[in-house]
Design a protein around this motif. Structure first.
Motif, PDB file in Angstrom:
ATOM      1  N   ASP A 174     -25.983 -14.951 -40.547  1.00 32.52           N
ATOM      2  CA  ASP A 174     -25.774 -16.327 -40.100  1.00 32.52           C
ATOM      3  C   ASP A 174     -25.698 -16.011 -38.406  1.00 32.52           C
ATOM      4  O   ASP A 174     -25.536 -14.803 -38.023  1.00 32.52           O
ATOM      5  N   ALA A 175     -25.552 -17.173 -37.384  1.00 31.94           N
ATOM      6  CA  ALA A 175     -25.556 -16.801 -36.091  1.00 31.94           C
ATOM      7  C   ALA A 175     -24.245 -16.516 -35.920  1.00 31.94           C
ATOM      8  O   ALA A 175     -24.066 -15.401 -35.108  1.00 31.94           O
ATOM      9  N   PRO A 176     -23.009 -16.666 -36.373  1.00 30.38           N
ATOM     10  CA  PRO A 176     -21.822 -16.157 -36.198  1.00 30.38           C
ATOM     11  C   PRO A 176     -21.960 -14.515 -36.494  1.00 30.38           C
ATOM     12  O   PRO A 176     -21.194 -13.723 -35.720  1.00 30.38           O
ATOM     13  N   GLY A 177     -22.483 -14.270 -37.581  1.00 32.85           N
ATOM     14  CA  GLY A 177     -22.515 -12.955 -37.958  1.00 32.85           C
ATOM     15  C   GLY A 177     -23.108 -11.863 -37.027  1.00 32.85           C
ATOM     16  O   GLY A 177     -22.747 -10.842 -36.787  1.00 32.85           O
ATOM     17  N   MET A 178     -24.149 -12.462 -36.406  1.00 31.86           N
ATOM     18  CA  MET A 178     -24.895 -11.770 -35.527  1.00 31.86           C
ATOM     19  C   MET A 178     -24.197 -11.552 -34.204  1.00 31.86           C
ATOM     20  O   MET A 178     -24.328 -10.536 -33.558  1.00 31.86           O
ATOM     21  N   LYS A 179     -23.510 -12.760 -33.669  1.00 32.18           N
ATOM     22  CA  LYS A 179     -22.678 -12.633 -32.555  1.00 32.18           C
ATOM     23  C   LYS A 179     -21.543 -11.615 -33.043  1.00 32.18           C
ATOM     24  O   LYS A 179     -21.152 -10.676 -31.765  1.00 32.18           O
ATOM     25  N   TYR A 180     -20.851 -11.486 -34.096  1.00 34.64           N
ATOM     26  CA  TYR A 180     -19.992 -10.713 -34.481  1.00 34.64           C
ATOM     27  C   TYR A 180     -20.689  -9.125 -34.178  1.00 34.64           C
ATOM     28  O   TYR A 180     -19.973  -8.356 -33.467  1.00 34.64           O
ATOM     29  N   ALA A 181     -21.700  -8.888 -34.667  1.00 35.31           N
ATOM     30  CA  ALA A 181     -22.277  -7.752 -34.801  1.00 35.31           C
ATOM     31  C   ALA A 181     -22.404  -7.205 -33.277  1.00 35.31           C
ATOM     32  O   ALA A 181     -22.443  -6.022 -32.925  1.00 35.31           O
ATOM     33  N   GLY A 182     -23.064  -8.165 -32.328  1.00 40.50           N
ATOM     34  CA  GLY A 182     -23.260  -7.945 -30.888  1.00 40.50           C
ATOM     35  C   GLY A 182     -22.171  -7.582 -30.273  1.00 40.50           C
ATOM     36  O   GLY A 182     -21.949  -6.654 -29.466  1.00 40.50           O
ATOM     37  N   TYR A 183     -21.231  -8.238 -30.265  1.00 39.80           N
ATOM     38  CA  TYR A 183     -19.499  -7.807 -29.801  1.00 39.80           C
ATOM     39  C   TYR A 183     -19.195  -6.379 -30.270  1.00 39.80           C
ATOM     40  O   TYR A 183     -18.706  -5.873 -29.482  1.00 39.80           O
ATOM     41  N   ALA A 184     -19.249  -6.429 -31.651  1.00 43.79           N
ATOM     42  CA  ALA A 184     -18.701  -5.152 -32.469  1.00 43.79           C
ATOM     43  C   ALA A 184     -19.551  -3.870 -31.981  1.00 43.79           C
ATOM     44  O   ALA A 184     -18.880  -3.026 -31.170  1.00 43.79           O
ATOM     45  N   ALA A 185     -20.796  -3.895 -31.497  1.00 47.07           N
ATOM     46  CA  ALA A 185     -21.794  -2.956 -31.148  1.00 47.07           C
ATOM     47  C   ALA A 185     -21.494  -2.407 -29.568  1.00 47.07           C
ATOM     48  O   ALA A 185     -21.227  -1.301 -29.534  1.00 47.07           O
ATOM     49  N   LYS A 186     -21.125  -3.496 -28.825  1.00 42.06           N
ATOM     50  CA  LYS A 186     -20.785  -3.415 -27.570  1.00 42.06           C
ATOM     51  C   LYS A 186     -19.219  -2.640 -27.297  1.00 42.06           C
ATOM     52  O   LYS A 186     -19.254  -1.647 -26.779  1.00 42.06           O
ATOM     53  N   ALA A 187     -18.425  -3.018 -28.027  1.00 42.35           N
ATOM     54  CA  ALA A 187     -16.940  -2.585 -28.250  1.00 42.35           C
ATOM     55  C   ALA A 187     -17.025  -0.974 -28.645  1.00 42.35           C
ATOM     56  O   ALA A 187     -16.139  -0.171 -28.188  1.00 42.35           O
ATOM     57  N   LEU A 188     -17.423  -0.703 -29.656  1.00 44.51           N
ATOM     58  CA  LEU A 188     -17.803   0.519 -30.126  1.00 44.51           C
ATOM     59  C   LEU A 188     -18.630   1.339 -29.219  1.00 44.51           C
ATOM     60  O   LEU A 188     -18.311   2.533 -29.210  1.00 44.51           O
ATOM     61  N   ALA A 189     -19.293   1.015 -28.480  1.00 39.37           N
ATOM     62  CA  ALA A 189     -20.171   1.721 -27.766  1.00 39.37           C
ATOM     63  C   ALA A 189     -19.380   2.148 -26.594  1.00 39.37           C
ATOM     64  O   ALA A 189     -19.314   3.453 -25.916  1.00 39.37           O
ATOM     65  N   GLU A 190     -18.487   1.284 -26.108  1.00 40.93           N
ATOM     66  CA  GLU A 190     -17.251   1.699 -25.237  1.00 40.93           C
ATOM     67  C   GLU A 190     -16.364   2.817 -25.543  1.00 40.93           C
ATOM     68  O   GLU A 190     -16.057   3.609 -24.658  1.00 40.93           O
ATOM     69  N   VAL A 191     -16.314   3.045 -26.859  1.00 42.10           N
ATOM     70  CA  VAL A 191     -15.380   4.221 -27.358  1.00 42.10           C
ATOM     71  C   VAL A 191     -16.171   5.000 -27.801  1.00 42.10           C
ATOM     72  O   VAL A 191     -15.654   5.802 -28.866  1.00 42.10           O
ATOM     73  N   SER A 192     -17.540   5.339 -27.567  1.00 40.04           N
ATOM     74  CA  SER A 192     -18.272   6.564 -27.753  1.00 40.04           C
ATOM     75  C   SER A 192     -18.612   6.806 -29.085  1.00 40.04           C
ATOM     76  O   SER A 192     -18.857   7.800 -29.804  1.00 40.04           O
TER      77      SER A 192
END
Length: 743
Positions: A174-192
């Motif tokens: 669903d839309a919130p799920g994809m939003k969650y994935a997007g935020y998580a991906a960005k946050a995880l990229a910041e911690v290598s």
């Protein structure tokens, strides 16, 4: 583990660093979560609203220590509520205990303790603990993790825990799920961390996740095949694969499948409609309705809960701001209106009914006082005492004019009130205290406090202070209402009503005040409707002050406490600045003393026995039960209350021209017998023309009969009996009896 599985979750190199994060409190109140739960803490008590949890999820540190416990409650009729519990400390109270609040930020990762035990194991990030547990069963050699609080709280998570790991995100469909994935991906990229995202299969229900895959019969091999199709996060997030088309969700309601939008404008652009994005926020809102089917929302803001009508300006502003924070843009007015309609329907048809409370509420025998501070704290009063709590179990509403109360203080007696209340007798002081304690009771009836006095007796100041002790308001004392509708609107929006410098009480106002003291309503035509009806109903403590006697009508005097304030001598006058300073210094302690009395009333109300029950017996019983908390002698209040009421009725009898005319008729012959028409003609001879022309004076025989019924109780107090005979010609019998009856 097979080579294929290992390759999917290959860990990153050791040269990548994990950023440091400092714990931060999520609460601005006095309760602060501990970083770790001590071994002696045990587990939280059942939730005050939902009872025992259906499922518990234990969040631990990377070394295995318990940080918090998340409780999932499956609600009747569908839906869920997920509430974290943290072990907290209160430095002011010197206490530690479990509290229903989130842990310190950054919040822990679910199953973080497994990461250190299995440094080479694959990591799968799901949305929610239920999905993570299902994923762990489908992939027993992997570590399934999630963040606390779902998609809307991802920003609070300690993403550094997953540094140097390769993570596959399994989002909800669903839309919130994809939003969650997007935020998580960005946050995880910041911690290598190296991140990939799985695209949910085609034609699955909206909200489909790992738990649904398990219910669909997936096994480890099918799950592995699905995970192999994960693509780099940037490739997924920059594509249109997450958009949806109309279908049904897993609960059977109309929802969205992948591939299309639900409005003509947004369908052509491939975007998810704003209203659907707004509705996705509904999971973090507690919806409910009152007995008039008005819809409300309880929302979590800055570590506390607030209650607002769904159609209120405040809720609209919060919802617009919440949309901007979540989706990065302003919401259109039509999308906002559509979303509000859906929430209103959910609140009325799918959510529980609750009682709306203003300043005072009651539940299970306890009393709750809304402090009206920015943190929405309240005072809980039980038979064992009182304490300040973060969230009351009752639903308080606030008007914009309500002002905060200070936090009450212990160890002060009610005698401190004498420093700023000008009373002439000990009985008057006790009656004022009793009125305050009665006003703190959730249910009436409530006697009306009438304060008389000449100029210079501080009537207005005393009235303002009495209200500010229990229900401060931007306009604590007000002018007399123009009509009954204005009176009822004020009653609905205020706990205590105070009217200043009243020059006289008209018949309609007297009747309306009597109804409001014992409980009554006002009905009027609903706006923009020919058949709809709006009913305003309330029961409120009230206070009026003025120079003349205000209990001019017997039925008003029968429900009143009448106080006569003495004039303050010139050599004892103080400036308003001095008096206000004294009041503000004493205010927290006096409030604590009043709450001590309420606690005693709760403790004793079931066992108290009054020697005699006067009019307003429920009020008298409550004060009698509170005497212990006030330091008064047992059963000492009722005689004082009864004497004051008798004096009030006596004064009202003296001021009522109809009663005085009846007295003259009886005094002339001790007994009168005649029709209502003859009686009206006779009493008209005892009063001047101005009285006969007054609106309240009876003009017809039927009006005369109604007036006689109204004054009959007052006539009995002065030894005059009235009776309407129905045999033959209807007539009134009026005669003096030997002994006045008890009022």
């Amino acid at each position: 583990m097979s080579k294929d599985k290992a390759e999917i979750f290959r860990p990153l190199g050791e040269n990548e660093k994990k950023p440091a994060q400092r714990p931060r409190s999520n609460n601005k109140g006095d309760w602060e979560p501990l970083l770790l739960v001590p071994a002696h803490a045990g587990e939280p008590r059942p939730h005050y609203k939902h009872g025992d949890a259906d499922t518990k999820y234990y969040y631990r540190s990377v070394t295995g220590e318990l940080i918090c416990i998340v409780h999932r409650f499956d609600l009747p009729g569908g839906g869920k509520e997920v509430i974290p519990a943290s072990y907290c400390t209160n430095s002011k109270l010197g206490k530690t205990q479990w509290r229903w609040m989130a842990p310190l930020e950054p919040r822990p990762i679910y199953n973080a303790h497994l990461l250190a035990q299995f440094p080479d194991a694959p990591v799968i990030l799901c949305e929610g603990e239920k999905a993570a547990d299902a994923c762990a069963r489908l992939m027993p050699k992997a570590i399934a993790v999630t963040t606390l609080g779902g998609s809307n709280a991802a920003k609070h998570a300690n993403w550094g825990t997953l540094a140097k790991r390769r993570v596959v995100i399994w989002p909800d469909a669903d839309a919130p799920g994809m939003k969650y994935a997007g935020y998580a991906a960005k946050a995880l990229a910041e911690v290598s961390a190296q991140v990939s995202i799985c695209r949910p299969p085609d034609n699955v229900y909206e909200g489909w996740d790992a738990a649904d895959a398990e219910l669909d019969g997936w096994d480890e091999d099918k799950t592995l095949t699905f995970l192999r199709e994960a693509k780099p996060a940037d490739e997924i997030l920059n594509s249109k694969e997450g958009h949806t088309e109309t279908g049904k969700d897993k609960t059977g309601r109309t929802g969205k499948k992948k591939g299309a939008a639900s409005s003509d404008t947004e369908e052509s652009s491939g975007r998810i409609p704003q209203r659907d994005l707004l509705i996705s926020i509904i999971d973090e809102i507690e919806l409910w309705h009152d007995d008039d089917r008005n819809a409300y929302a309880s929302i979590h803001i800055n570590g506390h809960w607030e209650n607002w009508p769904i159609r209120s300006r405040d809720f609209r502003i919060w919802l617009s701001g919440r949309y901007y924070k979540e989706f990065g843009g302003a919401i259109g007015s039509q999308a906002l209106e559509d979303g509000l309609k859906v929430m209103e329907s959910e609140a009325i048809h799918e959510s529980p009914q609750r009682q709306v409370c203003r300043r005072i509420g009651g539940l299970n025998g306890n009393v709750y006082l809304d402090l009206c501070d920015k943190a929405w704290k309240a005072v809980e009063v039980t038979a064992h005492g009182w304490c300040v709590i973060d969230r009351a179990p009752v639903k308080f509403l606030r008007s914009n004019s309500m002002q905060p109360l200070p936090e009450p203080e212990e160890g002060v007696t009610i005698e401190r009130m004498r420093d700023f209340i000008n009373t002439g007798t000990e009985d008057d002081f006790r009656l004022i205290v009793a009125w305050l304690v009665g006003a703190l009771r959730p249910d009436g009836p409530y006697p009306i406090l009438l304060i008389n006095g000449q100029q210079g007796s501080s009537k207005s100041t005393v009235s303002r202070f009495l209200r500010d002790l229990i229900d401060p308001n931007r306009s604590s004392i007000r002018s007399q209402p123009r009509d009954e509708r204005d009176l009822m609107v004020s009653a609905v929006n205020n706990r205590v009503l105070v009217y200043d410098n009243v020059s006289g009480v008209s018949p309609w106002l007297s009747d309306a005040l009597c109804r409001l003291a014992t409980g009554g309503g006002y009905a009027t035509r609903e706006l923009h409707s020919d058949q709809g009806e709006t009913v305003l109903e309330a029961q409120r403590p009230m206070l009026m002050n003025g120079i003349p006697g205000l209990a001019s009508r017997p039925d008003l005097g029968d429900r009143s406490i009448v106080i006569e304030l003495p004039t303050i001598p010139e050599n004892q006058r103080r400036t308003m600045k001095e008096v206000k300073k004294t009041f503000e210094e004493a205010r927290p302690g006096v409030l604590g003393a009043l709450l001590d009395a309420v606690s005693a009333a709760i403790r004793n109300i079931e066992t108290v026995q009054m020697k005699e029950a006067p009019r307003m017996a429920d009020f008298a019983e409550w004060i009698t039960a509170a005497e212990q908390g006030l330091g008064w002698i047992e059963n000492s209040f009722v005689p004082v209350f009864k004497e004051n009421r008798e004096n009030a009725i006596r004064l009202s009898v003296e001021d009522d021209p109809l009663i005085q005319a009846i007295i003259q008729i009886v005094d002339e012959g001790t007994r009168y017998k005649g029709t209502a028409s003859a009686l009206l003609e006779r009493i008209n001879g005892y009063v001047p023309d101005t009285t006969r022309r007054a609106g309240h004076w009876p003009k017809t025989p039927s009006g005369m009969g109604t007036a006689m019924k109204r004054i009959a109780p007052s006539l009995r107090t002065i030894g005059i009996h009235t009776e309407r005979a129905k045999s033959g010609d209807r007539f009134w019998l009026i005669e003096r009896i030997s002994e006045p009856s008890d009022p």
